[in-house]
Scaffold this active site. Structure first.
Site, short mmCIF file in Angstrom:
data_model
loop_
_atom_site.label_atom_id
_atom_site.label_comp_id
_atom_site.label_asym_id
_atom_site.label_seq_id
_atom_site.Cartn_x
_atom_site.Cartn_y
_atom_site.Cartn_z
N SER A 20 0.81 -1.21 0.00
CA SER A 20 0.00 0.00 0.00
C SER A 20 0.85 1.28 0.00
O SER A 20 1.83 1.38 0.74
CB SER A 20 -0.90 0.01 1.23
OG SER A 20 -1.65 1.20 1.27
N GLY A 45 -3.83 3.91 0.97
CA GLY A 45 -4.86 4.06 2.00
C GLY A 45 -5.92 5.08 1.61
O GLY A 45 -5.60 6.15 1.09
N ALA A 69 6.82 10.59 5.22
CA ALA A 69 5.79 11.10 6.13
C ALA A 69 4.71 11.74 5.26
O ALA A 69 4.41 12.92 5.38
CB ALA A 69 6.37 12.11 7.11
N CYS A 128 -0.05 3.32 10.74
CA CYS A 128 0.70 4.39 10.09
C CYS A 128 1.35 5.29 11.13
O CYS A 128 0.66 5.85 11.99
CB CYS A 128 -0.20 5.24 9.20
SG CYS A 128 0.76 6.51 8.36
N THR A 191 5.93 0.66 8.26
CA THR A 191 7.26 1.28 8.39
C THR A 191 7.67 1.44 9.86
O THR A 191 6.83 1.49 10.76
CB THR A 191 7.27 2.65 7.71
OG1 THR A 191 6.20 3.43 8.26
CG2 THR A 191 7.10 2.53 6.21
C1 LIG Z 1 5.69 6.37 0.33
C2 LIG Z 1 5.01 5.30 1.16
C3 LIG Z 1 3.65 5.37 1.40
C4 LIG Z 1 3.00 4.39 2.16
N1 LIG Z 1 1.65 4.47 2.36
C5 LIG Z 1 0.99 3.48 3.05
C6 LIG Z 1 -0.43 3.50 3.20
O1 LIG Z 1 -1.14 4.37 2.68
N2 LIG Z 1 -1.00 2.50 3.94
C7 LIG Z 1 -0.27 1.48 4.50
O2 LIG Z 1 -0.83 0.59 5.15
N3 LIG Z 1 1.08 1.43 4.34
C8 LIG Z 1 1.72 2.39 3.63
N4 LIG Z 1 3.10 2.31 3.45
C9 LIG Z 1 3.86 1.17 4.03
C10 LIG Z 1 4.13 0.10 2.98
O3 LIG Z 1 2.93 -0.44 2.46
C11 LIG Z 1 5.00 -1.05 3.56
O4 LIG Z 1 4.32 -1.62 4.67
C12 LIG Z 1 6.37 -0.58 4.04
O5 LIG Z 1 6.88 0.43 3.19
C13 LIG Z 1 7.41 -1.73 4.10
O6 LIG Z 1 7.61 -2.32 2.82
P1 LIG Z 1 8.81 -1.88 1.81
O7 LIG Z 1 10.08 -1.86 2.60
O8 LIG Z 1 8.79 -2.93 0.72
O9 LIG Z 1 8.44 -0.53 1.28
C14 LIG Z 1 3.76 3.30 2.69
C15 LIG Z 1 5.14 3.22 2.43
C16 LIG Z 1 5.77 4.20 1.67
C17 LIG Z 1 7.25 4.06 1.40
#
Ligand SMILES: Cc1cc2nc3c(=O)[nH]c(=O)nc-3n(C[C@H](O)[C@H](O)[C@H](O)COP(=O)(O)O)c2cc1C
Length: 298
Positions: A20, A45, A69, A128, A191
């Site tokens: 997401s 989201g 953020a 989040c 994150t």
């Molecule tokens: C720019 C950005 C926006 C994100 N927006 C959301 C979100 O809207 N909802 C959510 O549950 N996680 C959000 N995440 C978290 C990611 O879905 C994921 O859980 C997290 O980045 C770890 O995976 P990765 O290391 O492969 O990015 C976001 C991450 C990033 C980097």
């Protein structure tokens, strides 16, 4: 050989989905990625009304990953239903809508609005780190995780994935609470809260001061948590955090994940998801595995 996986009754053609917030609703990426080849698209989201997100700067690069953020900027559920769902319906992939809110009522409004939409699953973001109320406030306390899961399950027509926060001492407690509340699936990790300071400007790199760390830097933490959670609960686990390659994805499947999500990697390799599907297939061929669950550590 069969790459298909069944998540709470929903049959995905392979275990690879987008994470997401890193893939929008696939509109921009569809130029580079054949969405028909993904197990599922997980959307950014969406809340009951439009959210402007946080002031800029909202992203910063760090060694081994990035901080963000964004603050869950989104167009609100009405625009989302009119614009994004019809776009995704053109493809032969599953649609998982990520839901955010500041109060239980806000989450429920979105969940109810989606009940008549052609959406396959809901992912509830209670983790989040970038919004002041809601989000992580729900996700860090096992009692509130159980309560909000129960409330969502009462209203939801689709299977519910609860997305867990790594910003806790023991993630198995919140995973068990989600399961006790009736979650069909759990996903992790969101994150990790971090901070970067610009030493020359002598100020924070992000206007929000703190941001969520993602990318390869978080992968060992994520693999450990996926391993712990998949041994603590019976519901399927979707693993994510720093997956760049098929080897990374396979590590999560070995740790106990039933499926994986790819996030930050999409930003520098838009077709990372497809490379990963291909790589998992090659790995299974090489080791004579018949199905995805054969990969899991025994
Ligand atoms: C720019 C950005 C926006 C994100 N927006 C959301 C979100 O809207 N909802 C959510 O549950 N996680 C959000 N995440 C978290 C990611 O879905 C994921 O859980 C997290 O980045 C770890 O995976 P990765 O290391 O492969 O990015 C976001 C991450 C990033 C980097």
């Amino acid at each position: 050989m069969n790459l298909g996986v069944n998540l709470a009754g929903v049959q995905l053609k392979n275990p690879v989905m987008t994470a997401s917030g890193t893939f929008g609703s696939g509109v921009e990426y569809s130029e580079f990625v054949d969405l028909n080849r993904l197990g599922a698209v997980v959307t950014k989201g969406v809340a009951n009304v439009p959210w402007p997100g946080n002031p800029t700067p909202r992203i910063a690069e760090v060694t081994g990953g990035m901080l963000n953020a964004i603050g869950l900027q989104n167009p609100g559920i009405e625009t989302f239903c009119k614009r994004d769902i019809p776009f995704l319906k053109q493809f032969d992939t599953k649609i998982i809508v990520n839901v955010c809110g500041k109060t239980t009522e806000e989450y429920l409004e979105v969940v109810e609005r989606l009940s008549d939409e052609p959406v396959d699953m809901l992912e509830i973001n209670i983790s989040c780190p970038n919004v002041k109320e809601g989000g992580i406030a729900f996700g860090q306390n096992p009692c509130s995780v159980e309560e909000i899961t129960k409330a969502v399950k009462k209203k939801a027509r689709q299977p519910v994935i609860m997305k867990l926060s790594p910003n806790v001492t023991d993630i198995t407690e919140t995973a068990r609470a989600a399961e006790a509340g009736g979650a069909d699936v759990v996903s992790l990790i969101n994150t990790l809260t971090g901070m970067k300071i610009d030493i020359h400007r002598r100020t924070f790199a992000l206007a929000n001061q703190t941001g969520g760390l993602s990318g390869p830097a978080v992968k060992p933490v994520a693999v450990r948590m996926v391993y712990q959670v998949s041994h603590a609960v019976k519901v399927p686990v979707i693993g994510m955090g720093g997956i760049l390659t098929a080897e990374d994805a396979i590590e999560f499947l070995l740790a106990g994940a039933s499926a994986v999500a790819v996030g930050t990697a999409n930003f520098h390799n838009p077709s990372a998801t497809l490379d990963i599907v291909r790589g998992i297939e090659e790995y299974m061929e090489r080791y004579g595995m018949e199905q995805i669950s054969d990969i899991r550590l025994r």
